[in-house]
Design an enzyme around this catalytic site. Structure first.
Site, PDB file in Angstrom:
ATOM      1  N   HIS A 115      -8.157  -1.637  -6.899  1.00  0.00           N
ATOM      2  CA  HIS A 115      -7.628  -1.603  -8.260  1.00  0.00           C
ATOM      3  C   HIS A 115      -8.462  -2.523  -9.142  1.00  0.00           C
ATOM      4  CE1 HIS A 115      -3.489   0.031  -7.330  1.00  0.00           C
ATOM      5  NE2 HIS A 115      -3.800  -0.439  -6.134  1.00  0.00           N
ATOM      6  N   GLN A 122       0.849  -1.205   0.000  1.00  0.00           N
ATOM      7  CA  GLN A 122       0.000   0.000   0.000  1.00  0.00           C
ATOM      8  C   GLN A 122       0.879   1.248   0.000  1.00  0.00           C
ATOM      9  OE1 GLN A 122      -2.905   0.439   3.194  1.00  0.00           O
ATOM     10  NE2 GLN A 122      -3.999   2.020   2.037  1.00  0.00           N
ATOM     11  N   HIS A 140      -8.555   1.948  -1.471  1.00  0.00           N
ATOM     12  CA  HIS A 140      -8.858   1.920  -2.905  1.00  0.00           C
ATOM     13  C   HIS A 140      -8.821   0.493  -3.424  1.00  0.00           C
ATOM     14  CE1 HIS A 140      -4.539   2.582  -2.329  1.00  0.00           C
ATOM     15  NE2 HIS A 140      -4.368   1.810  -3.382  1.00  0.00           N
TER      16      HIS A 140
HETATM   17  P1  AMP Z   1      -1.379   1.107  -3.811  1.00  0.00           P
HETATM   18  O1  AMP Z   1       0.049   0.725  -4.070  1.00  0.00           O
HETATM   19  O2  AMP Z   1      -2.315  -0.054  -3.767  1.00  0.00           O
HETATM   20  O3  AMP Z   1      -1.494   2.001  -2.583  1.00  0.00           O
HETATM   21  O4  AMP Z   1      -1.841   1.928  -5.071  1.00  0.00           O
HETATM   22  C1  AMP Z   1      -1.837   3.314  -5.173  1.00  0.00           C
HETATM   23  C2  AMP Z   1      -2.071   3.643  -6.614  1.00  0.00           C
HETATM   24  O5  AMP Z   1      -2.399   5.020  -6.719  1.00  0.00           O
HETATM   25  C3  AMP Z   1      -0.863   3.403  -7.519  1.00  0.00           C
HETATM   26  O6  AMP Z   1      -1.201   2.425  -8.492  1.00  0.00           O
HETATM   27  C4  AMP Z   1      -0.607   4.773  -8.143  1.00  0.00           C
HETATM   28  O7  AMP Z   1      -0.286   4.683  -9.493  1.00  0.00           O
HETATM   29  C5  AMP Z   1      -1.941   5.474  -7.954  1.00  0.00           C
HETATM   30  N1  AMP Z   1      -1.858   6.920  -7.907  1.00  0.00           N
HETATM   31  C6  AMP Z   1      -1.087   7.672  -7.098  1.00  0.00           C
HETATM   32  N2  AMP Z   1      -1.290   8.994  -7.335  1.00  0.00           N
HETATM   33  C7  AMP Z   1      -2.233   9.061  -8.297  1.00  0.00           C
HETATM   34  C8  AMP Z   1      -2.888  10.136  -8.980  1.00  0.00           C
HETATM   35  N3  AMP Z   1      -2.608  11.419  -8.698  1.00  0.00           N
HETATM   36  N4  AMP Z   1      -3.790   9.847  -9.931  1.00  0.00           N
HETATM   37  C9  AMP Z   1      -4.082   8.555 -10.229  1.00  0.00           C
HETATM   38  N5  AMP Z   1      -3.510   7.508  -9.623  1.00  0.00           N
HETATM   39  C10 AMP Z   1      -2.602   7.742  -8.673  1.00  0.00           C
END
Ligand code: AMP
Ligand code: ZN
Length: 140
Positions: free
Chosen positions: A99, A91, A97
């Protein structure tokens, strides 16, 4: 609060929005692991699954099939993964969130699983059940 997803919800940071209602937002993940890689988030700031209340859970998860079907119809993927990371090791944004990752032939996406089939005896499975069930009884 210094949360990038709250800023997206508030419109302080731009995003590629796909769907929005009173409680939920879906937008494109900026890294586009595969074509159509989407995030679905509650508007309520919740760190991760451990902090989710029932109402927020229902609000978020009821949107998942709608977006999944839209991605399927839009891009005709061969499959779709639904992933959620909580704390370590993966995370990186601490606003809950989900995916949605459409899958394509030879898309290079790796979601490795480890298989310990056959390594454990029934007593081990029973002990896991006992330990977890005790916690379910006392869980909120
Ligand atoms: P996680 O590693 O499960 O916490 O995933 C966080 C996700 O948020 C990653 O896949 C990032 O690419 C995505 N992310 C971070 N900042 C942004 C943003 N400004 N717009 C869209 N996606 C984002
Ligand atoms: Zn937030």
């Amino acid at each position: 609060m210094d949360c990038i997803f709250c800023k997206i919800i508030e419109g302080e940071i731009p995003s590629y929005k796909l769907y929005e209602d009173d409680n939920v937002l879906a937008f494109l993940d900026i890294t586009q692991g595969t074509k159509g890689h989407t995030l679905i988030i509650p508007k309520k700031h919740v760190r991760n699954v451990y902090e989710l209340d029932e109402e927020t859970t229902l609000n978020v998860f009821k949107v998942v099939p709608k977006i999944a079907r839209a991605l399927k119809d839009a891009f005709n993927p061969i499959g779709l993964n639904i992933i959620n990371n909580n704390d370590k090791p993966l995370q990186s944004v601490f606003h809950f969130h989900i995916h949605l990752i459409p899958r394509y032939e030879d898309d290079g996406m790796t979601l490795n699983t480890i298989n310990h089939y056959g390594e454990y005896n029934p007593e081990y499975f029973e002990s896991l059940v006992k330990t977890i069930k005790e916690q379910i009884k006392s869980a909120k």
